[in-house]
Write a protein that holds these residues in place. Structure first.
Motif: not given
Length: 380
Positions: A64-90
């Protein structure tokens, strides 16, 4: 005859697009070409990422067509990745935008912020796409110097003396491509202050921060960065997923939302399975990076031997997916690479592809097996 748009008059075909046709022709003629010009990872993606991609094909949502903003769980994982590896909260909800590769992001950011006649600060040497996209949008690239004697960092005194009227965006890229140089804390503080002082959007293109680099840095960890900065990142080099086309834009909601307004009119969302695979890749432990860099370390040592054989010099402290090497005195980059291709059937990249300050340099890619690299060394 139907004329093409005027915007194409100042934009040439991408160097590698043309050169790879030449290399393919030589191969078709039976030449044993070794390609050390392109930074296209040849190693496998994370196993769990590939499995997730395969498993999703039977999911009813996959086609199916997907969200223009991507899956919520993908955005969550990107946020977690930044916190874990860069020490940045987004914020996963408002400060993350998945992209079909960061190259798409360069275009979308430029479309969101540039008007005809605006100016863009572009590094010299630097990624050619920054200038090409600027020209496509009928804005003007203004090149700022990066030089070896300053560790390939900009001279802010020189920048302040430039005519900055109508400059809207400044592209930076550390760890730097093609040179592999890294920026320190003082640089990030200076560039953020520079952007605030002149109302210039600072965009950090950050796809190489984990390749042969023990200190990954995001510009967003610095004070006031979100007020004036965006950051592009990518899974292409970090997780060997270049062909998957997965990247991300992170930064303040207002900036990210402006880019979304462009993006939502340009595509219909990223394929579901690729997003699922990206989620698994982003969960990789530090062992993934250690294993990846163990391979690249061995390859880099072989590239150094190849560079020695070609009488080139290099910085052993540089990071990233390439080796940037200085030619012997009085040699020209393109003449040298053409000679190496003709005499040894080895394709390497002339430094002039990345700007006039690349004259006298060449770039070697680490995206070749040890067996191939040893063959290259034997040829020279």
């Amino acid at each position: 005859m139907i004329e093409v748009a005027k915007r194409l008059q100042n934009v040439e075909e991408y160097y590698f697009s043309k050169k790879l046709r030449e290399v393919a022709l030589l191969k078709a003629q039976g030449k044993p070409i070794i390609n050390l010009g392109i930074g296209s990872p040849d190693l496998e993606p994370p196993f769990k990422a590939s499995i997730a991609l395969q498993d999703c094909l039977v999911d009813e949502k996959a086609h199916q067509y997907q969200s223009y903003q991507g899956l919520p769980e993908l955005r969550e994982e990107i946020s977690s990745f930044y916190k874990r590896h860069y020490k940045v909260n987004i914020s996963a909800q408002t400060e993350v935008l998945p992209l079909m590769g960061s190259k798409e992001g360069i275009m979308h950011i430029s479309m969101a912020f540039l008007n005809k006649g605006d100016k863009v600060l572009v590094p010299n040497p630097g990624y050619p796409t920054y200038a090409a996209v600027t020209k496509l949008l009928e804005a003007k690239p203004v090149y700022y110097n990066l030089k070896a004697d300053q560790n390939w960092l900009p001279d802010f005194g020189e920048l302040e003396r430039m005519n900055l009227k109508r400059v809207k965006i400044m592209w930076i890229n550390y760890p730097h491509m093609p040179t592999g140089s890294n920026a320190d804390n003082l640089f990030y503080d200076k560039v953020i202050a520079f952007g605030k002082r002149h109302d210039i959007l600072i965009v950090n293109d950050n796809p190489y921060s984990f390749v042969l680099n023990d200190n990954p840095i995001s510009i967003l960890r610095y004070k006031n960065a979100k007020n004036v900065c965006l950051e592009l990142n990518s899974l292409s080099k970090t997780f060997n997923m270049a062909g998957w086309r997965v990247g991300m834009l992170v930064g303040d909601y207002e900036f990210v939302n402006a880019v979304l307004r462009v993006k939502s009119n340009m595509d219909s969302g990223m394929f579901y399975g690729i997003q699922k695979g990206a989620i698994e890749a982003l969960k990789c432990s530090d062992m993934w990076f250690q294993s990846l860099n163990s391979v690249y370390q061995q390859r880099r040592e072989l590239i150094w031997k190849l560079a020695d054989g070609l009488k080139c010099t290099y910085d052993i402290d540089a990071t990233g997916l390439f080796v940037w090497a200085k030619l012997p005195p009085h040699l020209k980059s393109e003449e040298f690479t053409d000679l190496v291709l003709k005499e040894h059937s080895i394709f390497i990249t002339p430094g002039t592809v990345f700007g006039s300050n690349g004259e006298g340099y060449v770039r070697f890619s680490l995206c070749a097996t040890e067996e191939i690299l040893k063959e290259a060394i034997a040829r020279v």
